[in-house]
Write an enzyme that holds these catalytic residues in place. Structure first.
Site, PDB file in Angstrom:
ATOM      1  N   HIS A  48       6.862  -3.814 -20.766  1.00  0.00           N
ATOM      2  CA  HIS A  48       7.050  -3.028 -21.876  1.00  0.00           C
ATOM      3  C   HIS A  48       7.944  -1.617 -21.821  1.00  0.00           C
ATOM      4  CE1 HIS A  48       4.400  -5.640 -24.173  1.00  0.00           C
ATOM      5  NE2 HIS A  48       3.724  -5.805 -22.965  1.00  0.00           N
ATOM      6  N   GLU A 108      14.543   5.400   3.020  1.00  0.00           N
ATOM      7  CA  GLU A 108      14.651   6.320   4.126  1.00  0.00           C
ATOM      8  C   GLU A 108      14.995   5.784   5.348  1.00  0.00           C
ATOM      9  OE1 GLU A 108      11.304   9.000   5.947  1.00  0.00           O
ATOM     10  OE2 GLU A 108      11.853  10.364   4.093  1.00  0.00           O
ATOM     11  N   GLY A 150       7.050   8.263  10.528  1.00  0.00           N
ATOM     12  CA  GLY A 150       6.436   8.671   9.444  1.00  0.00           C
ATOM     13  C   GLY A 150       6.164   7.647   8.716  1.00  0.00           C
ATOM     14  N   ARG A 151       7.056   6.696   8.226  1.00  0.00           N
ATOM     15  CA  ARG A 151       6.961   5.851   7.050  1.00  0.00           C
ATOM     16  C   ARG A 151       6.186   4.531   7.659  1.00  0.00           C
ATOM     17  NH1 ARG A 151      11.791   7.325   8.158  1.00  0.00           N
ATOM     18  NH2 ARG A 151      13.345   6.090   8.835  1.00  0.00           N
ATOM     19  N   LYS A 161      16.615  20.459   3.266  1.00  0.00           N
ATOM     20  CA  LYS A 161      15.413  21.434   3.892  1.00  0.00           C
ATOM     21  C   LYS A 161      16.205  22.877   4.379  1.00  0.00           C
ATOM     22  CE  LYS A 161      12.506  17.718   5.893  1.00  0.00           C
ATOM     23  NZ  LYS A 161      12.041  17.265   7.306  1.00  0.00           N
ATOM     24  N   GLU A 212       6.024  21.788   2.746  1.00  0.00           N
ATOM     25  CA  GLU A 212       5.069  21.550   1.723  1.00  0.00           C
ATOM     26  C   GLU A 212       3.809  21.341   2.305  1.00  0.00           C
ATOM     27  OE1 GLU A 212       8.025  19.774   2.384  1.00  0.00           O
ATOM     28  OE2 GLU A 212       9.015  18.876   0.589  1.00  0.00           O
ATOM     29  N   LYS A 250       3.235  14.766  11.054  1.00  0.00           N
ATOM     30  CA  LYS A 250       3.719  14.452  12.593  1.00  0.00           C
ATOM     31  C   LYS A 250       4.123  15.782  13.229  1.00  0.00           C
ATOM     32  CE  LYS A 250       6.900  11.503  14.724  1.00  0.00           C
ATOM     33  NZ  LYS A 250       7.847  10.257  14.351  1.00  0.00           N
TER      34      LYS A 250
HETATM   35  O1  F6P Z   1      11.068  13.074   4.230  1.00  0.00           O
HETATM   36  C1  F6P Z   1      11.342  13.266   5.718  1.00  0.00           C
HETATM   37  C2  F6P Z   1      10.079  13.293   6.617  1.00  0.00           C
HETATM   38  O2  F6P Z   1      10.332  13.513   7.789  1.00  0.00           O
HETATM   39  C3  F6P Z   1       9.429  11.825   6.450  1.00  0.00           C
HETATM   40  O3  F6P Z   1      10.072  11.003   7.382  1.00  0.00           O
HETATM   41  C4  F6P Z   1       8.045  12.042   6.863  1.00  0.00           C
HETATM   42  O4  F6P Z   1       7.275  11.070   6.476  1.00  0.00           O
HETATM   43  C5  F6P Z   1       7.650  13.353   6.002  1.00  0.00           C
HETATM   44  O5  F6P Z   1       8.844  14.204   6.076  1.00  0.00           O
HETATM   45  C6  F6P Z   1       6.484  14.111   6.282  1.00  0.00           C
HETATM   46  O6  F6P Z   1       6.765  14.612   7.807  1.00  0.00           O
HETATM   47  P1  F6P Z   1       5.552  15.233   8.702  1.00  0.00           P
HETATM   48  O7  F6P Z   1       4.324  14.271   8.773  1.00  0.00           O
HETATM   49  O8  F6P Z   1       6.003  15.711   9.929  1.00  0.00           O
HETATM   50  O9  F6P Z   1       4.986  16.424   7.870  1.00  0.00           O
END
Ligand code: F6P
Length: 547
Positions: free
Chosen positions: A380, A349, A263-264, A508, A209, A203
């Site tokens: 199990h 979240e 995002g979620r 972060k 990452e 987004k």
């Molecule tokens: O974990 C934090 C967050 O902002 C989530 O809400 C989101 O889904 C994820 O990081 C990834 O964010 P982006 O789509 O901006 O890379």
């Protein structure tokens, strides 16, 4: 109209009344519980008869939900108002799965034309990839797709791809999320750059990452095919066109979405591109259709017949009134192995908050830890604790009636195991029942008495069973939308904003400070423990023994 304080004050009275009656007794008093407490929506059936609830308690919960302003908040949600107050944004993911004629607006601006336009571009793109009309730089068809993203840009599409079969001619879809390069390395080493398409899903297009993985994947492409490969082998899914352009992806390869998509909650948007490539156009449309059916149900059904409302009320009841320790999700469907991971982000979240929408500290606990795994594997692993541990952990069992494989005997085993676990949690086994059972097997005297406490099951532990006729795209879409709306209803009960996530920011920021730590770390403002560990990680050889 009663105030929320007044309706909330009624709930402990019902809880005290029901604490004094066991689930076994409730069933003995009313064998019609399954009929009374069953609910159906969009093809999903919920049995909540094994929840410690009755009609007067349900009515009190519904009255409280109304007093919390539920109807007003639901209209604000569907009306595209800025329900995400701390960011001044709407949360209109329902528009992403609606038909072209739906009149959704975000803060007064119609959005369906833009939604339709991106949906159509995605469909045409995916179709061209699947039919090998769109190829890589060397003219070869794309055989593999790598979605690079994390959190909401990974969990939903990945879960959908694992839950549903690939459509005809679809490429293989892989997912890379973790900043641990081991994952990227493992995925890329099996692939040929000439036949690989990278879908970079973020987004913000700034997530550490994702950008680290995307950068190294880009270098892998360029090393094999040259710089021109970036424009042909990469597509972006993002709300940030400027950063996408800086990465070298042309505008026609950007599938956009909007800040009103959290995002979620984003699998239905362009974030679902990897899922669309896996399912094909028809499958993806069915996924959206199933979710939309559930939206309509949620928006228009009265509280008593409203499935997300019922599930939220049960969760609130178990955790805030009966003191349950956590929420377990147990899908009895191997293909739903990733469902719990997706749901963890959605619920924790969204509702893992400690202040109200207005910023006041909350008087009661918000979301419980949500965890679980597929049955029967989980039987199990952690079911021992569910049956005989000291705390109560309510379970949502998710069952799929029709098998998607030829082993009918195993499907029967799977389903009866789920029902047996749910029944065992409810009924338990008394000391008297254990005594009878062991005596019949010839045990007597001291040995019998010593054996009894270990074999007693307290029972009276609540669970629900959610039944899907089959695990197809439409029912998976409905299942996801069901839990999305359940999360929203819970947020209304707690009076919190479920659409922001400030709690992920501090970690972060500190990671950035650690990257910037100078020589001896003195100017970083970090604590002594963190600096000590950083020094140990930076020095070669085995870790020195503690002083
Ligand atoms: O974990 C934090 C967050 O902002 C989530 O809400 C989101 O889904 C994820 O990081 C990834 O964010 P982006 O789509 O901006 O890379």
């Amino acid at each position: 109209m009663l105030t929320a304080d007044a309706t909330r004050a009624q709930l402990p009275l019902h809880a005290a009344r029901l604490r004094a009656i066991s689930l076994r007794e409730l069933f003995a008093q009313d064998p019609e519980r399954p009929r009374r407490l069953g609910l159906e929506a969009a093809g999903l059936y919920l049995d909540s008869a094994k929840q410690k609830i009755d009609e007067p308690a349900l009515l009190a919960l519904e009255t409280h939900l109304q007093a919390c302003g539920f109807e007003r908040w639901r209209e604000a949600l569907f009306g595209g108002e800025a329900v995400n107050g701390s960011e001044g944004r709407a949360a209109l993911h329902m528009a992403l799965r609606a038909g072209a004629g739906a009149g959704y607006q975000v803060q007064g601006q119609p959005v369906m034309a833009a939604v339709q336009a991106v949906r159509e571009r995605m469909r045409a793109f995916a179709q061209a990839v699947i039919e090998s009309r769109l190829t890589g730089l060397s003219g070869l068809a794309f055989r593999d797709v790598v979605n690079i993203g994390i959190g909401g840009s990974d969990l939903g599409p990945r879960m959908i791809c694992e839950a549903l079969p690939a459509g005809p001619g679809s490429p293989r879809v892989h997912f890379v999320a973790n900043v641990d390069g081991a994952q990227l390395h493992r995925v890329l080493q099996g692939l040929d750059p000439a036949t690989t398409l990278l879908v970079i899903t973020s987004k913000t297009f700034t997530t550490q990452e994702t950008m680290a993985n995307a950068g190294n994947a880009r270098a892998w492409l360029v090393a094999a095919l040259g710089e021109a490969a970036v424009a042909r082998h990469c597509v972006a899914v993002s709300t940030n066109p400027a950063e996408v352009a800086r990465f070298g992806i042309p505008a026609e390869r950007l599938f956009e979405f909007w800040d009103w998509v959290g995002g979620r909650y984003s699998s239905w948007s362009a974030v679902g591109l990897a899922a669309l490539l896996h399912l094909g156009g028809e499958g993806f449309a069915a996924l959206l259709g199933g979710a939309e059916r559930l939206d309509q149900h949620f928006r228009h059904s009265p509280l008593r017949h409203n499935l997300p409302v019922r599930m939220a009320l049960l969760s609130y009841w178990n955790h805030n009134l009966l003191g349950a320790a956590s929420q377990v999700i147990a899908p009895y469907a191997q293909r739903l192995e990733r469902f719990v991971g997706w749901l963890q982000q959605l619920e924790m979240e969204s509702n893992g908050k400690r202040v109200t929408r207005e910023g006041q500290p909350l008087a009661e606990p918000t979301t419980p830890a949500l965890w679980g795994d597929v049955g029967t594997n989980s039987q199990h692993a952690f079911f021992q604790m569910l049956h005989q541990g000291t705390a109560v952990h309510p379970v949502d069992f998710i069952l799929v009636r029709e098998a998607d494989h030829p082993y009918a005997d195993q499907q029967r085993l799977l389903l009866v195991n789920a029902l047996a676990q749910s029944a065992a949690l409810m009924r338990g086994k008394t000391a008297e029942e254990v005594r009878r059972e062991l005596s019949a097997r010839g045990l007597a005297g001291e040995r019998l008495e010593a054996a009894i406490p270990h074999r007693v099951f307290p029972g009276d532990r609540p669970s629900s069973v959610l039944l899907l006729p089959r695990l197809d795209a439409a029912h998976l879409g409905a299942l996801m939308a069901l839990y999305e709306h359940r999360t929203f209803v819970l947020s209304v009960l707690w009076g919190i904003n479920p659409f922001d996530q400030w709690g992920v920011e501090l970690g972060k920021q500190l990671a950035q400070s650690l990257l910037a730590v100078d020589g001896d770390g003195t100017r970083s403002g970090l604590d002594a423990s963190t600096l000590d560990l950083l020094a140990r990680l930076s020095s070669p050889g085995d870790a020195p023994a503690p002083p």
